[in-house]
Scaffold this motif. Structure first.
Motif, PDB file in Angstrom:
ATOM      1  N   LYS A  82       0.827  -1.216   0.000  1.00  0.00           N
ATOM      2  CA  LYS A  82       0.000   0.000   0.000  1.00  0.00           C
ATOM      3  C   LYS A  82       0.858   1.263   0.000  1.00  0.00           C
ATOM      4  CE  LYS A  82      -3.694   2.310   2.497  1.00  0.00           C
ATOM      5  NZ  LYS A  82      -4.612   2.271   3.637  1.00  0.00           N
ATOM      6  N   THR A  83       1.952   1.260   0.740  1.00  0.00           N
ATOM      7  CA  THR A  83       2.778   2.465   0.825  1.00  0.00           C
ATOM      8  C   THR A  83       3.562   2.742  -0.447  1.00  0.00           C
ATOM      9  OG1 THR A  83       4.630   1.288   1.841  1.00  0.00           O
ATOM     10  CG2 THR A  83       3.013   2.288   3.336  1.00  0.00           C
ATOM     11  N   ARG A  84       3.671   1.749  -1.311  1.00  0.00           N
ATOM     12  CA  ARG A  84       4.416   1.925  -2.564  1.00  0.00           C
ATOM     13  C   ARG A  84       3.516   1.906  -3.798  1.00  0.00           C
ATOM     14  NH1 ARG A  84       7.050   0.447   1.617  1.00  0.00           N
ATOM     15  NH2 ARG A  84       9.297   0.674   1.755  1.00  0.00           N
ATOM     16  N   ASP A  85       2.227   1.679  -3.583  1.00  0.00           N
ATOM     17  CA  ASP A  85       1.232   1.566  -4.647  1.00  0.00           C
ATOM     18  C   ASP A  85       0.751   2.959  -5.056  1.00  0.00           C
ATOM     19  OD1 ASP A  85      -0.819   0.797  -6.337  1.00  0.00           O
ATOM     20  OD2 ASP A  85      -2.165   0.227  -4.710  1.00  0.00           O
TER      21      ASP A  85
ATOM     22  N   PHE B 100       5.534  -2.896 -12.424  1.00  0.00           N
ATOM     23  CA  PHE B 100       6.978  -2.723 -12.487  1.00  0.00           C
ATOM     24  C   PHE B 100       7.360  -1.262 -12.286  1.00  0.00           C
ATOM     25  CE2 PHE B 100      10.932  -1.654 -14.579  1.00  0.00           C
ATOM     26  CZ  PHE B 100      11.796  -2.448 -13.830  1.00  0.00           C
ATOM     27  N   ASP B 101       6.606  -0.337 -12.874  1.00  0.00           N
ATOM     28  CA  ASP B 101       6.925   1.085 -12.732  1.00  0.00           C
ATOM     29  C   ASP B 101       6.890   1.522 -11.267  1.00  0.00           C
ATOM     30  OD1 ASP B 101       7.313   1.375 -15.457  1.00  0.00           O
ATOM     31  OD2 ASP B 101       5.283   2.131 -15.817  1.00  0.00           O
ATOM     32  N   GLU B 102       5.930   1.025 -10.500  1.00  0.00           N
ATOM     33  CA  GLU B 102       5.851   1.350  -9.072  1.00  0.00           C
ATOM     34  C   GLU B 102       7.020   0.720  -8.311  1.00  0.00           C
ATOM     35  OE1 GLU B 102       1.038   1.859  -8.580  1.00  0.00           O
ATOM     36  OE2 GLU B 102       1.900  -0.165  -8.664  1.00  0.00           O
ATOM     37  N   PHE B 103       7.357  -0.498  -8.684  1.00  0.00           N
ATOM     38  CA  PHE B 103       8.491  -1.195  -8.082  1.00  0.00           C
ATOM     39  C   PHE B 103       9.780  -0.427  -8.381  1.00  0.00           C
ATOM     40  CE2 PHE B 103      11.720  -4.678  -8.381  1.00  0.00           C
ATOM     41  CZ  PHE B 103      11.622  -5.161  -7.074  1.00  0.00           C
ATOM     42  N   TRP B 104       9.957   0.000  -9.613  1.00  0.00           N
ATOM     43  CA  TRP B 104      11.132   0.753 -10.031  1.00  0.00           C
ATOM     44  C   TRP B 104      11.204   2.083  -9.275  1.00  0.00           C
ATOM     45  CZ3 TRP B 104      15.668   0.221 -11.989  1.00  0.00           C
ATOM     46  CH2 TRP B 104      16.343   1.295 -12.581  1.00  0.00           C
ATOM     47  N   ALA B 105      10.073   2.765  -9.145  1.00  0.00           N
ATOM     48  CA  ALA B 105      10.047   4.034  -8.407  1.00  0.00           C
ATOM     49  C   ALA B 105      10.470   3.822  -6.958  1.00  0.00           C
ATOM     50  CB  ALA B 105       8.646   4.650  -8.473  1.00  0.00           C
ATOM     51  N   TYR B 106      10.019   2.720  -6.357  1.00  0.00           N
ATOM     52  CA  TYR B 106      10.406   2.408  -4.986  1.00  0.00           C
ATOM     53  C   TYR B 106      11.920   2.182  -4.886  1.00  0.00           C
ATOM     54  CZ  TYR B 106      11.477  -0.465  -0.976  1.00  0.00           C
ATOM     55  OH  TYR B 106      12.066  -0.984   0.136  1.00  0.00           O
ATOM     56  N   LEU B 107      12.482   1.451  -5.818  1.00  0.00           N
ATOM     57  CA  LEU B 107      13.916   1.169  -5.777  1.00  0.00           C
ATOM     58  C   LEU B 107      14.760   2.423  -5.954  1.00  0.00           C
ATOM     59  CD1 LEU B 107      14.150  -2.100  -7.901  1.00  0.00           C
ATOM     60  CD2 LEU B 107      14.219  -1.888  -5.397  1.00  0.00           C
ATOM     61  N   ASN B 108      14.196   3.432  -6.606  1.00  0.00           N
ATOM     62  CA  ASN B 108      14.956   4.636  -6.917  1.00  0.00           C
ATOM     63  C   ASN B 108      14.518   5.864  -6.158  1.00  0.00           C
ATOM     64  OD1 ASN B 108      16.860   3.862  -9.151  1.00  0.00           O
ATOM     65  ND2 ASN B 108      14.951   2.925  -9.790  1.00  0.00           N
ATOM     66  N   LYS B 109      13.839   5.664  -5.050  1.00  0.00           N
ATOM     67  CA  LYS B 109      13.396   6.838  -4.280  1.00  0.00           C
ATOM     68  C   LYS B 109      14.509   7.418  -3.459  1.00  0.00           C
ATOM     69  CE  LYS B 109      11.786   4.529  -0.181  1.00  0.00           C
ATOM     70  NZ  LYS B 109      10.820   4.481   0.827  1.00  0.00           N
TER      71      LYS B 109
END
Length: 70
Positions: A49-52, A61-70
């Motif tokens: 939820k916090t990364r969605d 994948f775009d949300e996952f990528w954004a999380y990895l690069n925050k």
């Protein structure tokens, strides 16, 4: 910043059913398989939820990528 090639591989490993989304259950299962974490379904849901970004209760994948690069 994470490497996009490696990030896609990691995403695909977590996305067990290959539907292009990471669910809380898939996230929980991936952590359990690594033996690094023993999280409850509730904790996994909160993490998702916090990364969605779009609020659909799964990670693309775009949300996952954004999380990895925050």
């Amino acid at each position: 910043m994470a490497d996009i090639e490696e990030a896609r591989k990691q995403f695909q490993r977590i996305d067990a059913d290959g539907d292009g989304f990471i669910t809380a259950a898939e996230f929980k299962s991936a952590l359990a398989q690594q033996g690094d974490f023993n999280v409850t379904e509730t904790v996994a849901e909160v993490v998702i939820k916090t990364r969605d970004i779009d609020g659909d209760k799964v990670l693309t994948f775009d949300e996952f990528w954004a999380y990895l690069n925050k």
